[in-house]
Design a protein around this motif. Structure first.
Motif, mmCIF file in Angstrom:
data_model
loop_
_atom_site.group_PDB
_atom_site.id
_atom_site.type_symbol
_atom_site.label_atom_id
_atom_site.label_comp_id
_atom_site.label_asym_id
_atom_site.label_seq_id
_atom_site.Cartn_x
_atom_site.Cartn_y
_atom_site.Cartn_z
ATOM 1 N N LEU A 197 0.763 -1.068 -0.126
ATOM 2 C CA LEU A 197 -0.049 0.026 -0.087
ATOM 3 C C LEU A 197 1.089 1.337 -0.060
ATOM 4 N N GLN A 198 0.112 2.388 -0.356
ATOM 5 C CA GLN A 198 1.117 3.611 -0.648
ATOM 6 C C GLN A 198 0.175 4.616 0.143
ATOM 7 N N VAL A 199 0.621 5.642 0.629
ATOM 8 C CA VAL A 199 0.016 6.814 1.245
ATOM 9 C C VAL A 199 0.749 8.123 0.575
ATOM 10 N N ASP A 200 -0.045 9.107 0.529
ATOM 11 C CA ASP A 200 0.822 10.341 0.286
ATOM 12 C C ASP A 200 0.938 11.400 1.427
ATOM 13 N N LYS A 201 1.301 12.565 1.115
ATOM 14 C CA LYS A 201 1.482 13.340 2.389
ATOM 15 C C LYS A 201 0.321 13.772 3.268
ATOM 16 N N LYS A 202 -0.812 13.737 2.513
ATOM 17 C CA LYS A 202 -2.056 14.035 3.350
ATOM 18 C C LYS A 202 -2.730 12.657 3.908
ATOM 19 N N ASN A 203 -1.939 11.527 4.050
ATOM 20 C CA ASN A 203 -2.326 10.566 4.606
ATOM 21 C C ASN A 203 -3.299 9.535 3.836
#
Length: 323
Positions: free
Chosen positions: A117-123
């Motif tokens: 899984l991947q998350v960005d800087k805004k979670n």
């Protein structure tokens, strides 16, 4: 050596710093791993500094910016690991991620490529329910209706089983593969300079009866675009390369009957979209994102003229362009 972590970098030093520091925190593991940074000729004076700062890692400087596929293949040539982990410089990996990938892959011999899984800087989690491009998947409008009318079947396809789900392809931001599988499909396709090479390698694995999987037991941070769109110039160049790589993918993976109409429809839609946005940018001149469309349109005019002249869909930046 169990795992070789291969990172291709081009002037992404700030994100790379965070990435390498996260790899340094991986201590509580019985897995032997090495880190290889292949710099695609950033030529900005930073290479020697990072090489001296991270003395335990292997740094290789390319003599040209040969693209992501070629950079990955060059890194794989010097890698000693039984397994290869291709990692973007704009990612941050948790200490337990490496162990999760390693144990999950060995537990499921049917898997050819594994990601997480991947998350960005805004979670926010990235949508990784990816389908292979087809005539109905290449264009935004047809892709929307295709997914809408096949949503029930797609939900079943992406159903989580044993903390895994199986998309058609995974992002090259994190791609875990055994050396045996890597050799079987002849590595990354160097026809691509940037983009769609991850779709292509997953396609080859799938055609060879290997599964593409994502584990839900591990998550990485991914600053999407942080390694390829870090200024105005690289923004419009990279967005142009997305379109070029679509043509390369169509030419490589579509059947003969669908190739020509797919190329023509892609050209038509792109020219209509970019012409409209370019004209709009003349009125909204303060909007830089709109302004990039004028440059993309200019880049594409040159590309299509050259494609006809040279009879190739390859980007001029591809290492296979002159072969």
């Amino acid at each position: 050596m169990d795992i070789s972590i291969i990172i291709v970098n081009y002037r992404s030093w700030k994100p790379l710093l965070n990435c390498l520091e996260s790899l340094q925190t991986i201590e509580d593991t019985k897995i032997n791993f090495e880190v290889i940074v292949l710099d695609n000729f950033s030529n900005d004076g930073q290479f020697d500094y990072y090489k001296s700062k991270f003395k335990d890692f292997i740094f290789i400087e390319n003599y040209i910016n040969s693209g992501f596929s070629n950079g990955c293949n060059l890194g794989a040539k010097v890698a000693k690991g039984e397994y290869l982990l291709f990692l973007n410089p704009d990612t941050i990996i948790a200490p337990d991620t490496l162990n999760t990938l390693y144990t999950t892959y060995k537990k499921h011999p049917e898997i050819g490529i594994l990601s997480c899984l991947q998350v960005d800087k805004k979670n926010r989690f990235f949508n990784q329910k990816n389908l292979f491009p087809s005539f109905f998947q290449v264009f935004g409008i047809t892709r929307f209706f295709y997914r809408k009318f096949t949503s029930k079947a797609l939900n079943e396809k992406f159903k989580i089983q044993d903390d895994l789900f199986y998309p058609d392809w995974v992002s090259g931001a994190l791609l875990f593969i055994s050396r045996d599988w890597f050799k079987k499909v002849n590595g990354w396709n160097e026809d691509y300079w940037l983009y769609f090479e991850d779709v292509d390698i997953c396609k080859k694995i799938s055609q060879s009866k290997g599964k593409i999987a994502i584990t839900c037991d591990a998550t990485i941070f991914h600053e999407h675009g942080g390694s390829s769109r870090n200024n105005f110039e690289t923004e419009h160049i990279s967005k142009t390369e997305v379109i070029i790589s679509k043509h390369v993918y169509i030419n490589t993976n579509f059947n003969t009957l669908s190739q020509l109409p797919s190329h023509l429809f892609l050209i038509l839609f792109i020219f209509l979209e970019k012409t409209f946005l370019s004209l709009l940018s003349l009125f909204l001149f303060f909007n830089l994102k709109l302004k990039t469309n004028r440059y993309i349109l200019s880049n594409l005019c040159f590309y299509y003229f050259n494609a006809i002249k040279k009879r190739t869909w390859l980007s001029q930046s591809s290492v296979n362009y002159q072969k």
